[in-house]
Structure formats: structure tokens, C-alpha cells
Scaffold this active site. Structure first.
Site, mmCIF file in Angstrom:
data_model
loop_
_atom_site.group_PDB
_atom_site.id
_atom_site.type_symbol
_atom_site.label_atom_id
_atom_site.label_comp_id
_atom_site.label_asym_id
_atom_site.label_seq_id
_atom_site.Cartn_x
_atom_site.Cartn_y
_atom_site.Cartn_z
ATOM 1 N N ASP A 105 0.877 -1.168 0.000
ATOM 2 C CA ASP A 105 0.000 0.000 0.000
ATOM 3 C C ASP A 105 0.920 1.225 0.000
ATOM 4 O O ASP A 105 2.082 1.128 0.386
ATOM 5 C CB ASP A 105 -0.875 -0.052 1.252
ATOM 6 C CG ASP A 105 -1.684 1.205 1.454
ATOM 7 O OD1 ASP A 105 -2.263 1.694 0.464
ATOM 8 O OD2 ASP A 105 -1.724 1.702 2.600
ATOM 9 N N ASP A 155 0.053 5.097 0.902
ATOM 10 C CA ASP A 155 -0.096 6.087 1.976
ATOM 11 C C ASP A 155 -0.142 5.404 3.348
ATOM 12 O O ASP A 155 -0.988 4.553 3.605
ATOM 13 C CB ASP A 155 -1.365 6.918 1.751
ATOM 14 C CG ASP A 155 -1.329 7.632 0.405
ATOM 15 O OD1 ASP A 155 -0.230 7.982 -0.062
ATOM 16 O OD2 ASP A 155 -2.410 7.817 -0.195
ATOM 17 N N ASN A 205 -5.211 3.003 -3.703
ATOM 18 C CA ASN A 205 -6.471 3.692 -4.020
ATOM 19 C C ASN A 205 -6.202 5.187 -4.027
ATOM 20 O O ASN A 205 -5.736 5.717 -3.008
ATOM 21 C CB ASN A 205 -7.526 3.436 -2.932
ATOM 22 C CG ASN A 205 -8.056 2.014 -2.905
ATOM 23 O OD1 ASN A 205 -7.808 1.231 -3.809
ATOM 24 N ND2 ASN A 205 -8.808 1.700 -1.859
ATOM 25 N N GLN A 206 -6.495 5.874 -5.114
ATOM 26 C CA GLN A 206 -6.320 7.330 -5.161
ATOM 27 C C GLN A 206 -7.605 7.991 -5.662
ATOM 28 O O GLN A 206 -7.667 8.515 -6.785
ATOM 29 C CB GLN A 206 -5.103 7.692 -6.035
ATOM 30 C CG GLN A 206 -3.763 7.252 -5.428
ATOM 31 C CD GLN A 206 -3.471 7.891 -4.062
ATOM 32 O OE1 GLN A 206 -3.955 8.980 -3.761
ATOM 33 N NE2 GLN A 206 -2.695 7.211 -3.217
ATOM 34 N N CYS A 227 -5.801 2.745 -8.426
ATOM 35 C CA CYS A 227 -7.248 2.838 -8.656
ATOM 36 C C CYS A 227 -7.630 4.305 -8.535
ATOM 37 O O CYS A 227 -7.522 4.879 -7.454
ATOM 38 C CB CYS A 227 -8.045 2.018 -7.646
ATOM 39 S SG CYS A 227 -9.816 2.419 -7.741
ATOM 40 N N CYS A 252 -16.090 0.345 -9.177
ATOM 41 C CA CYS A 252 -15.141 -0.420 -10.005
ATOM 42 C C CYS A 252 -14.796 -1.765 -9.351
ATOM 43 O O CYS A 252 -15.250 -2.069 -8.261
ATOM 44 C CB CYS A 252 -13.865 0.404 -10.160
ATOM 45 S SG CYS A 252 -13.052 0.694 -8.568
ATOM 46 N N CYS A 254 -11.514 -2.424 -8.925
ATOM 47 C CA CYS A 254 -10.102 -2.298 -8.547
ATOM 48 C C CYS A 254 -9.857 -1.547 -7.249
ATOM 49 O O CYS A 254 -8.742 -1.567 -6.724
ATOM 50 C CB CYS A 254 -9.291 -1.691 -9.694
ATOM 51 S SG CYS A 254 -9.778 -0.062 -10.253
ATOM 52 N N ARG A 255 -10.879 -0.895 -6.717
ATOM 53 C CA ARG A 255 -10.670 -0.157 -5.468
ATOM 54 C C ARG A 255 -10.591 -1.151 -4.307
ATOM 55 O O ARG A 255 -11.544 -1.899 -4.057
ATOM 56 C CB ARG A 255 -11.837 0.835 -5.275
ATOM 57 C CG ARG A 255 -11.744 1.690 -4.030
ATOM 58 C CD ARG A 255 -12.860 2.734 -4.043
ATOM 59 N NE ARG A 255 -13.132 3.264 -2.731
ATOM 60 C CZ ARG A 255 -12.426 4.237 -2.143
ATOM 61 N NH1 ARG A 255 -11.402 4.787 -2.763
ATOM 62 N NH2 ARG A 255 -12.740 4.665 -0.940
ATOM 63 N N LYS A 256 -9.451 -1.155 -3.590
ATOM 64 C CA LYS A 256 -9.343 -2.058 -2.443
ATOM 65 C C LYS A 256 -10.485 -1.760 -1.464
ATOM 66 O O LYS A 256 -10.806 -0.598 -1.294
ATOM 67 C CB LYS A 256 -7.991 -1.870 -1.732
ATOM 68 C CG LYS A 256 -6.788 -2.328 -2.533
ATOM 69 C CD LYS A 256 -5.476 -2.005 -1.820
ATOM 70 C CE LYS A 256 -5.181 -0.526 -1.764
ATOM 71 N NZ LYS A 256 -3.872 -0.176 -1.157
HETATM 72 MG MG LIG Z 1 -2.788 3.256 3.521
#
Ligand SMILES: [Mg+2]
Length: 182
Positions: A8, A10, A51-52, A89, A108, A110-112
Site C-alpha cells: 500500500d 499512503d 487507491n487514489q 485505482c 469499479c 479495482c478499489r481495495k
Molecule cells: Mg494506507
């Protein structure tokens, strides 16, 4: 088949600010370069899965995200560390906000915690899932890892609360020391 460590971004690689939308907000955490270099030297592929939703929300563009990731790669390279692949994502499921990018406001795959990006990377790089790991700082990372059959490590200040993760460590450096030994 190659073994990999999925990371991951962040809170694992860099300080977890609320929204990181430009390179000046990106700060590597202590010990991360050294940890990633160790993975490189131990023949693990290092793959970021992040994830962004800031892109869907219109807070930054794909180009801004590329600039942030270029800064990350440059800083790691100074210490001889390298990321093999980055999967982003950009989506977010909740529509109806000012400035959003409508085509990215989707539910979607693809988003965790969904496993879409991890599955894509496994295919792209012929990854040996059984001998691979995911390291994240939230339950969504752990869930995505479990769904795809990875071994899971939660990075947490609270070492006693592993949740569903296989292991908990305080930072990436100590997590990598464990991965390399086992
Ligand atoms: Mg994180």
C-alpha cells in the site's frame, strides 16, 4: 514465477496525509528506502497497489499523480531502491460532488478491498502468489490480500490489534525484516 511484495502507499511508504495531490505533499517514511532495497536484493518484485480517489474527486489529475510517483521513485533511487510497478485505482463510488470526474465515479473492481489491481499484477508479472505478501496500514489492504491468497502484514502503531492480518509490525522496515527471514 516471481515472488512479490505488494505495498500500500499512503501510511506504508509515505506519511499518510488526508489528500496527497502534489509532489510537495509526498514525504517518505523513515527506513522505507532501506526496506525496499532489501526486497530488491532478495529478489522480490515490489508492486504498489494504491487507491487514489483524489483523481475521481477532481482534486488532482493523472499527470499530477505521475509527478508524485516520479518524486517517490527519485527519492528511492537516491538510496538504491526501486519500485517494479505501480497500480493505481483512480475511482470513487459516490457521485454528486462539485468538480468530480464523472467517468471515474463508478463502483469499479479495482478499489481495495476489491482485488482487481492485485489480480492484474499477478497476471502481468506471473507472480507466485503462495510466496508473496501484502503490506498495508488498513483493513482494506488486508482483505484484498486475503482474497487473492497473499500473506498479510498490517502496519500499525497498535501492535496488539492485528485484526485479520497474519502479522502486525510498526513499520515497513520491521515488516521486511520478517519477510526476508521466513
Ligand atoms: Mg494506507
Amino acid at each position: 514465477m516471481k515472488k512479490a511484495v505488494f505495498l500500500d502507499r499512503d501510511g506504508v511508504i509515505n506519511e499518510n496525509l488526508k489528500d496527497i495531490v502534489e509532489p510537495s505533499q509526498f514525504h517518505l517514511l523513515h527506513g522505507v528506502s532501506e526496506a525496499i532495497k532489501k526486497l530488491n536484493e532478495s529478489n522480490y518484485l515490489v508492486v504498489i497497489i494504491t487507491n487514489q480517489p483524489v483523481i475521481a474527486k477532481g482534486f488532482c489529475t493523472f499527470e499530477d499523480m505521475d509527478a508524485i510517483h516520479q518524486k517517490m521513485k527519485n527519492e528511492l533511487a537516491k538510496e538504491g531502491a526501486k519500485i517494479d510497478a505501480i497500480y493505481v485505482c483512480p475511482h470513487h463510488p459516490e457521485k454528486g460532488f462539485k468538480g468530480e470526474v464523472p467517468e471515474l465515479k463508478i463502483d469499479c473492481d479495482c478499489r481495495k478491498p476489491k482485488p482487481g489491481l492485485i489480480l492484474q499484477a499477478i497476471t502481468d508479472y506471473s507472480i507466485d502468489v503462495e510466496n508473496s505478501w501484502i503490506v498495508g496500514d488498513s483493513e482494506t489492504d488486508i482483505t484484498a490480500g486475503k482474497t487473492t491468497g497473499l500473506k498479510t502484514i498490517l502496519i500499525s502503531g497498535k501492535l496488539e490489534s492485528a485484526g485479520n492480518a497474519d502479522y502486525t509490525f510498526k513499520d515497513l522496515k520491521t515488516a521486511v525484516e520478517h519477510i526476508i527471514i521466513v
